[in-house]
Design a protein around this motif. Sequence first.
Motif, short mmCIF file in Angstrom:
data_model
loop_
_atom_site.label_atom_id
_atom_site.label_comp_id
_atom_site.label_asym_id
_atom_site.label_seq_id
_atom_site.Cartn_x
_atom_site.Cartn_y
_atom_site.Cartn_z
N VAL A 1 -1.30 6.55 9.08
CA VAL A 1 -1.87 5.36 8.45
C VAL A 1 -2.41 4.41 9.51
O VAL A 1 -3.53 3.90 9.41
CB VAL A 1 -0.82 4.66 7.57
N ALA A 2 -1.60 4.17 10.53
CA ALA A 2 -1.99 3.19 11.56
C ALA A 2 -3.26 3.59 12.29
O ALA A 2 -4.04 2.73 12.71
CB ALA A 2 -0.85 3.02 12.56
N ALA A 3 -3.50 4.88 12.42
CA ALA A 3 -4.67 5.35 13.17
C ALA A 3 -5.98 4.90 12.55
O ALA A 3 -6.98 4.75 13.24
CB ALA A 3 -4.64 6.87 13.29
N ALA A 4 -5.97 4.66 11.23
CA ALA A 4 -7.21 4.28 10.55
C ALA A 4 -7.07 3.00 9.74
O ALA A 4 -8.01 2.62 9.04
CB ALA A 4 -7.68 5.42 9.64
N PRO B 1 8.11 7.39 -0.96
CA PRO B 1 9.31 7.42 -1.81
C PRO B 1 9.58 8.81 -2.35
O PRO B 1 8.72 9.70 -2.28
CB PRO B 1 8.95 6.45 -2.93
N TYR B 2 10.75 9.01 -2.88
CA TYR B 2 11.18 10.21 -3.60
C TYR B 2 11.43 11.42 -2.71
O TYR B 2 12.44 12.09 -2.83
CB TYR B 2 10.17 10.59 -4.70
N VAL B 3 10.51 11.70 -1.77
CA VAL B 3 10.60 12.94 -1.01
C VAL B 3 11.65 12.90 0.10
O VAL B 3 11.99 13.93 0.67
CB VAL B 3 9.24 13.33 -0.39
N LYS B 4 12.16 11.72 0.44
CA LYS B 4 13.19 11.53 1.46
C LYS B 4 12.83 12.23 2.77
O LYS B 4 13.48 13.16 3.22
CB LYS B 4 14.55 12.04 0.96
N PRO B 5 11.75 11.78 3.42
CA PRO B 5 11.28 12.42 4.64
C PRO B 5 12.25 12.21 5.81
O PRO B 5 13.02 11.25 5.83
CB PRO B 5 9.94 11.74 4.91
N SER B 6 12.16 13.11 6.77
CA SER B 6 12.97 13.01 7.98
C SER B 6 12.40 11.91 8.89
O SER B 6 11.29 11.41 8.67
CB SER B 6 12.96 14.33 8.74
N ALA B 7 13.15 11.57 9.92
CA ALA B 7 12.68 10.55 10.87
C ALA B 7 11.35 10.98 11.49
O ALA B 7 10.44 10.15 11.66
CB ALA B 7 13.73 10.31 11.95
N VAL C 1 5.35 10.32 11.77
CA VAL C 1 3.99 10.87 11.66
C VAL C 1 3.23 10.18 10.53
O VAL C 1 2.04 9.88 10.66
CB VAL C 1 4.05 12.39 11.44
N PHE C 2 3.92 9.91 9.41
CA PHE C 2 3.27 9.22 8.30
C PHE C 2 2.73 7.86 8.74
O PHE C 2 1.56 7.54 8.50
CB PHE C 2 4.27 9.05 7.15
N VAL D 1 0.84 -1.21 0.00
CA VAL D 1 0.00 0.00 0.00
C VAL D 1 0.88 1.26 0.00
O VAL D 1 0.53 2.28 0.58
CB VAL D 1 -0.99 0.00 1.19
N ASN D 2 2.00 1.19 -0.68
CA ASN D 2 2.90 2.34 -0.74
C ASN D 2 2.26 3.51 -1.46
O ASN D 2 1.50 3.33 -2.42
CB ASN D 2 4.19 1.96 -1.46
N SER D 3 2.59 4.70 -1.00
CA SER D 3 2.10 5.91 -1.66
C SER D 3 2.88 7.10 -1.13
O SER D 3 3.73 6.96 -0.25
CB SER D 3 0.60 6.11 -1.41
N PHE D 4 2.53 8.29 -1.63
CA PHE D 4 3.20 9.51 -1.19
C PHE D 4 2.54 10.15 0.02
O PHE D 4 3.11 11.04 0.64
CB PHE D 4 3.24 10.53 -2.34
N HIS D 5 1.33 9.72 0.36
CA HIS D 5 0.69 10.28 1.55
C HIS D 5 -0.30 9.29 2.14
O HIS D 5 -0.74 8.33 1.49
CB HIS D 5 0.00 11.62 1.25
N ALA D 6 -0.64 9.52 3.40
CA ALA D 6 -1.37 8.54 4.19
C ALA D 6 -2.75 8.21 3.61
O ALA D 6 -3.18 7.05 3.65
CB ALA D 6 -1.51 9.03 5.63
N GLN D 7 -3.45 9.20 3.11
CA GLN D 7 -4.81 8.95 2.66
C GLN D 7 -4.86 7.98 1.48
O GLN D 7 -5.77 7.14 1.39
CB GLN D 7 -5.50 10.27 2.29
N THR D 8 -3.88 8.07 0.58
CA THR D 8 -3.84 7.12 -0.53
C THR D 8 -3.52 5.72 -0.03
O THR D 8 -4.12 4.72 -0.48
CB THR D 8 -2.81 7.56 -1.57
N SER D 9 -2.59 5.61 0.92
CA SER D 9 -2.29 4.30 1.49
C SER D 9 -3.51 3.70 2.17
O SER D 9 -3.77 2.50 2.08
CB SER D 9 -1.12 4.42 2.49
#
Length: 313
Positions: free
Chosen positions: A128-131, A112-118, A123-124, A83-91
């Motif tokens: 996702v886990a919350a819902a 992917p791509y955006v190289k987020p911080s820890a 938070v991402f 369920v990979n994606s760029f943001h939680a709602q799509t996942s």
Amino acid sequence: MDRTSVDWKGYFPALTTPFHPDGSLDLEGWTRLLRWMGDQRMHGVVVAGTTGEWFSLSDRELAALFRRAGEILAGRVTLIAGVNSFHAQTSLAKARLAADSGFDGLLLTPPPYVKPSAREIAVFYADVAAAAPLPICLYNWPPGTHVDMTPDLLADLAEIDTVVALKNSTPHWDRFLTTVERLHTRLRLFGIPTNDEGIALFQAGKADGLMGAGAVLGSDHPDFFDAIWDGDIERARRLGQRDRKLMTDWFTPGFTGRFGSAQAILKTALDLRGLPGGPVRRPLLDLDRAGRDAVRRTLVDLGLPVADADATP
């Protein structure tokens, strides 16, 4: 929830997604591939992961893949949805499709791509886990995300209630082992090598299996783990050597393809075995003649019957 909430263990191939020569989804080929995986006694499968070219699938195609996998394998093997994606709602939208199709869990990388911080990764996953309607397997995949999650970050993510497993594809063995020691009592851990070190971790209850690429050797892959469970370590070693030949011949130590994309390599191998591999979707490209011949040589070296290389798409 924690590792005791699920029974995931053994070999889970990350399945390729068959396409027709015109690039359309090959659902008939997908059906054949799923049935073959069941007949080869896989302990589970991963659908629409990186190997499955999730990045080129439409929502309708993803739903069709999930639905058919559920129809054929739900209740028979463990079903894990990429369920990979760029943001939680799509996942989360993908996760709901998987749950409706009878899947057992979710496999999720950082965006992917955006190289987020820890902190952004934490938070991402929390969002996702919350819902999420299903338990989550973290996926540390540096080649695709450009982030190699540290043992400290993975330990923090392990505290999220619905996180129950980790597929750790770091190329750094010291990091892998550190994570195993810290998290094996909390999470199901996947990614062990099929050698004596992996066997020892598996026997010690510090790791649970391997989410591998493609299952091109069929039952050899799950039989490696079955042999360990049966106490036949010599057989496990022989089967593990066969798996490692694929990894050595076709992939770099960082788990990327040596002469083409992993997807193109694995699909070529399936085609040569008479199974539905098919072409990759652009921007990926199919292997050239030299690449096809390299795949064929490995399969022949392993004693597998293969089709003529000229017949490979």
